[in-house]
Design a protein around this motif. Structure first.
Motif, PDB file in Angstrom:
ATOM      1  N   THR A 166       0.888  -1.401   0.030  1.00 38.64           N
ATOM      2  CA  THR A 166       0.013   0.106   0.035  1.00 38.64           C
ATOM      3  C   THR A 166       0.829   1.316   0.018  1.00 38.64           C
ATOM      4  OG1 THR A 166      -0.284  -0.229   2.297  1.00 38.64           O
ATOM      5  CG2 THR A 166      -1.983  -1.198   1.121  1.00 38.64           C
ATOM      6  N   ASP A 167       1.948   1.309   0.701  1.00 47.39           N
ATOM      7  CA  ASP A 167       3.041   2.311   0.596  1.00 47.39           C
ATOM      8  C   ASP A 167       3.221   2.740  -0.637  1.00 47.39           C
ATOM      9  OD1 ASP A 167       2.612   2.666   3.519  1.00 47.39           O
ATOM     10  OD2 ASP A 167       4.626   1.899   3.945  1.00 47.39           O
ATOM     11  N   THR A 168       3.623   1.592  -1.458  1.00 50.51           N
ATOM     12  CA  THR A 168       4.334   1.839  -2.636  1.00 50.51           C
ATOM     13  C   THR A 168       3.161   2.421  -3.745  1.00 50.51           C
ATOM     14  OG1 THR A 168       5.607  -0.179  -2.493  1.00 50.51           O
ATOM     15  CG2 THR A 168       5.359   0.614  -4.690  1.00 50.51           C
ATOM     16  N   PHE A 169       2.102   1.898  -3.647  1.00 56.55           N
ATOM     17  CA  PHE A 169       0.995   2.583  -4.568  1.00 56.55           C
ATOM     18  C   PHE A 169       0.819   3.966  -3.938  1.00 56.55           C
ATOM     19  CE2 PHE A 169       0.011  -1.761  -6.061  1.00 56.55           C
ATOM     20  CZ  PHE A 169      -0.311  -1.573  -7.265  1.00 56.55           C
ATOM     21  N   ARG A 170       0.713   4.110  -2.445  1.00 55.43           N
ATOM     22  CA  ARG A 170       0.244   5.550  -2.420  1.00 55.43           C
ATOM     23  C   ARG A 170       1.489   6.637  -2.651  1.00 55.43           C
ATOM     24  NH1 ARG A 170      -2.980   6.808   2.184  1.00 55.43           N
ATOM     25  NH2 ARG A 170      -4.397   5.218   2.549  1.00 55.43           N
ATOM     26  N   LYS A 171       2.463   6.259  -2.339  1.00 61.71           N
ATOM     27  CA  LYS A 171       3.479   7.150  -2.986  1.00 61.71           C
ATOM     28  C   LYS A 171       3.453   7.482  -4.648  1.00 61.71           C
ATOM     29  CE  LYS A 171       7.121   5.850   0.284  1.00 61.71           C
ATOM     30  NZ  LYS A 171       7.821   4.443   0.364  1.00 61.71           N
ATOM     31  N   LEU A 172       3.055   6.263  -5.452  1.00 59.68           N
ATOM     32  CA  LEU A 172       2.964   6.820  -6.573  1.00 59.68           C
ATOM     33  C   LEU A 172       1.498   7.777  -7.083  1.00 59.68           C
ATOM     34  CD1 LEU A 172       3.848   3.341  -8.117  1.00 59.68           C
ATOM     35  CD2 LEU A 172       4.861   5.407  -8.823  1.00 59.68           C
ATOM     36  N   PHE A 173       0.683   7.367  -6.149  1.00 56.94           N
ATOM     37  CA  PHE A 173      -0.500   8.175  -6.371  1.00 56.94           C
ATOM     38  C   PHE A 173      -0.183   9.686  -5.887  1.00 56.94           C
ATOM     39  CE2 PHE A 173      -3.351   4.160  -5.226  1.00 56.94           C
ATOM     40  CZ  PHE A 173      -3.881   4.188  -6.756  1.00 56.94           C
ATOM     41  N   GLU A 174       0.727   9.639  -5.176  1.00 56.30           N
ATOM     42  CA  GLU A 174       0.857  11.140  -4.522  1.00 56.30           C
ATOM     43  C   GLU A 174       1.813  11.671  -5.711  1.00 56.30           C
ATOM     44  OE1 GLU A 174       0.864  12.018  -1.265  1.00 56.30           O
ATOM     45  OE2 GLU A 174       1.563  14.312  -1.812  1.00 56.30           O
ATOM     46  N   VAL A 175       2.727  11.161  -6.481  1.00 64.10           N
ATOM     47  CA  VAL A 175       3.420  11.811  -7.545  1.00 64.10           C
ATOM     48  C   VAL A 175       2.519  11.996  -8.741  1.00 64.10           C
ATOM     49  CG1 VAL A 175       5.811  11.274  -6.682  1.00 64.10           C
ATOM     50  CG2 VAL A 175       4.651   9.733  -8.138  1.00 64.10           C
ATOM     51  N   TYR A 176       1.422  11.196  -8.906  1.00 63.44           N
ATOM     52  CA  TYR A 176       0.758  11.299 -10.035  1.00 63.44           C
ATOM     53  C   TYR A 176      -0.333  12.111  -9.712  1.00 63.44           C
ATOM     54  CZ  TYR A 176       2.527   7.574 -13.129  1.00 63.44           C
ATOM     55  OH  TYR A 176       3.299   6.757 -13.865  1.00 63.44           O
ATOM     56  N   ASN A 177      -0.501  12.825  -8.782  1.00 59.78           N
ATOM     57  CA  ASN A 177      -1.288  13.896  -8.235  1.00 59.78           C
ATOM     58  C   ASN A 177      -2.732  13.381  -7.973  1.00 59.78           C
ATOM     59  OD1 ASN A 177      -1.908  16.835  -7.586  1.00 59.78           O
ATOM     60  ND2 ASN A 177      -2.674  16.889  -9.817  1.00 59.78           N
ATOM     61  N   PHE A 178      -2.860  12.152  -7.332  1.00 61.73           N
ATOM     62  CA  PHE A 178      -4.199  11.595  -6.668  1.00 61.73           C
ATOM     63  C   PHE A 178      -4.661  12.252  -5.540  1.00 61.73           C
ATOM     64  CE2 PHE A 178      -3.440   8.879 -10.544  1.00 61.73           C
ATOM     65  CZ  PHE A 178      -4.844   8.608 -10.849  1.00 61.73           C
ATOM     66  N   GLU A 179      -5.808  12.190  -5.312  1.00 66.62           N
ATOM     67  CA  GLU A 179      -6.130  12.653  -3.843  1.00 66.62           C
ATOM     68  C   GLU A 179      -7.153  11.430  -3.329  1.00 66.62           C
ATOM     69  OE1 GLU A 179      -7.332  16.766  -3.063  1.00 66.62           O
ATOM     70  OE2 GLU A 179      -8.283  16.459  -5.274  1.00 66.62           O
ATOM     71  N   GLU A 180      -7.101  11.407  -1.879  1.00 66.54           N
ATOM     72  CA  GLU A 180      -7.602  10.075  -1.193  1.00 66.54           C
ATOM     73  C   GLU A 180      -8.969  10.373  -1.027  1.00 66.54           C
ATOM     74  OE1 GLU A 180      -5.616   8.563   2.010  1.00 66.54           O
ATOM     75  OE2 GLU A 180      -6.715   6.880   2.003  1.00 66.54           O
ATOM     76  N   ILE A 181      -9.845   9.332  -1.191  1.00 65.91           N
ATOM     77  CA  ILE A 181     -11.344   9.276  -0.795  1.00 65.91           C
ATOM     78  C   ILE A 181     -11.422   8.157   0.099  1.00 65.91           C
ATOM     79  CG2 ILE A 181     -11.996   8.117  -2.890  1.00 65.91           C
ATOM     80  CD1 ILE A 181     -14.562   9.768  -2.882  1.00 65.91           C
TER      81      ILE A 181
END
Ligand code: HAM
Length: 403
Positions: free
Chosen positions: A25-40
């Motif tokens: 989950t940390d790996t995906f979260r870091k990528l979501f961050e750099v791809y400019n996603f926001e959490e829901i």
């Protein structure tokens, strides 16, 4: 009285496995961050009707696999079997599409499907996934596939990407008719496909039963029926994948088990197991009451990825063992090492040095630091390398950084 056990298909995750889970989950979260996603963050329980209207009433998920129940007010509810429907429900309900030019949302959490439990197939499992709403360009399909590709690279898992296009409401009805015509006279399909061929004929194509696979080898394929728009969209996606060296396999039988998809569908597959899957769903927002909005997303199955992830303990474990009245010095040393970022365990269990060293060994310590009254007087500690059994005296804890 018998002890209470966990429910079948609902697993406890601990020790090394929990570490792997968080690493994924940390790996995906870091990528979501750099791809400019926001959490829901969404509820686990929704009205059952949400899934009837999105995943589709004649899918296996809705017909056979949902955990459905009535609450005290007789509302018919379901434990969510997936995340996309909830995201779209929330986006429509809160008018989020009117607040930004487009939305890029990610989510993580437990999903529930009443399937036959086996390795990589659970009744409670966890997904981490994302949805992009409001962008129809194939660059978006490419970008989220690229994100998945980055994730598997970081996780060091060698995996195959399969892609297909399943068209849109303009071209799919013609294809569906051609496929139904082809399937109607075929004999020897499995029991499920006997039913599917009229209700949901595309699903016959990805049946796992060998005879069904053989019987559909000559079936018409969606790629030959794509309208100009879908065909161009698919071609552009392939051009982007080719240009950036992302290897893929075109699988014309890839149709997915959820009804909302249009155009691009994709799966990341390892040893016949789909670890991550997704695709475009340009009509779902509208069909759930929102404005016409193209969308694309994916979800990764965390337990499935865990099956292929190597051990996550990279940091050496230091055990600190003390004898006689040196406990305060030991607590001090533990603090200093942890401040330096070392993974440290204070061995307070065990009645003598031998037993304490055995415990340190069982915990998997790479080094043990032994603190005793004589050593303290000399101003030294003993450092034991647990694999070579070598011991040496050290004066300065600072030198441990380089052992
Ligand atoms: P899905 O293919 O149903 O798609 O599930 C995505 C992933 O969840 C699968 O590839 C698999 O790794 C994992 N998974 C599914 N069922 C189980 C199970 N019983 N046990 C363990 N893992 C499982 C979706 O859920 C879509 N919502 C994906 C998506 C998002 N499409 C667009 N946006």
């Amino acid at each position: 009285m018998e002890n209470i056990k966990a429910i079948r298909g609902f697993d406890d995750i601990f020790f090394e496995e929990a570490k792997k889970f968080r690493y994924i989950t940390d790996t995906f979260r870091k990528l979501f961050e750099v791809y400019n996603f926001e959490e829901i963050i969404l509820p686990i329980v929704e009205y059952k009707e949400l899934f009837d209207r999105s995943v589709g009433e004649i899918t296996d998920i809705v017909q056979k696999e949902m955990f459905v129940f009535e609450d005290k007010s007789k509302r018919v509810l379901a434990l969510r079997p997936e995340g996309t429907a909830g995201v779209v429900r929330s986006v429509v309900e809160h008018g989020l599409l009117y607040k930004k030019p487009f939305l890029k949302l990610f989510y993580e959490g437990p999903m529930f499907r009443y399937e036959r439990p086996q390795s990589g197939r659970k009744r409670q499992f966890h997904q981490i996934g994302c949805e992009v709403l409001g962008l129809d360009n194939p660059t978006t399909d490419f970008e989220i596939i690229n994100l998945c590709f980055d994730a598997f690279k970081k996780l060091n898992i060698d995996i195959t990407l399969e892609i297909n296009s399943i068209g849109c409401p303009v071209c799919r009805p013609k294809y569906r008719e051609a496929l139904t015509n082809y399937l109607k006279d075929i004999e020897g399909l499995c029991k499920d496909c006997e039913e599917r061929r009229f209700k949901n004929p595309l699903r016959v194509l990805d049946c796992k039963v060998e005879t069904c696979k053989d019987l559909t080898k000559e079936a018409p394929m969606m790629l030959d029926y794509l309208c100009e728009e879908c065909s161009n969209h698919y071609k552009s996606l392939k051009t982007y994948l080719d240009s950036f060296g992302i290897p893929y396999k075109e699988n014309p039988c890839l149709v997915r088990g959820l009804d909302y998809y249009t155009k691009t569908v994709f799966e990341f597959v390892k040893d016949n197991l789909t670890l991550l899957a997704g695709g475009r769903y340009d009509n779902l927002v509208e069909s759930l009451g929102g404005p016409k909005t193209p969308a694309v997303g994916f979800a990764a199955g965390i337990e499935r990825i865990m099956l292929f992830l190597k051990s996550q303990y990279k940091e050496d474990l230091y055990a600190v063992v003390y004898i006689e009245n040196t406990v305060l010095e030991a607590l001090k040393v533990v603090n200093i090492l942890r401040e330096k970022g070392k993974r440290v365990e204070l061995i307070s269990k065990g009645s003598n040095l031998k037993k304490k060293l055995e415990i340190a060994d069982k915990l998997g310590a790479s080094y043990t630091l032994i603190i005793g009254p004589e050593e303290l007087q000399k101003g030294v500690y003993i450092l034991k390398n647990m694999s070579t059994k070598e011991q040496k005296e050290i004066r300065d804890l600072g030198s441990l950084v380089n052992v």
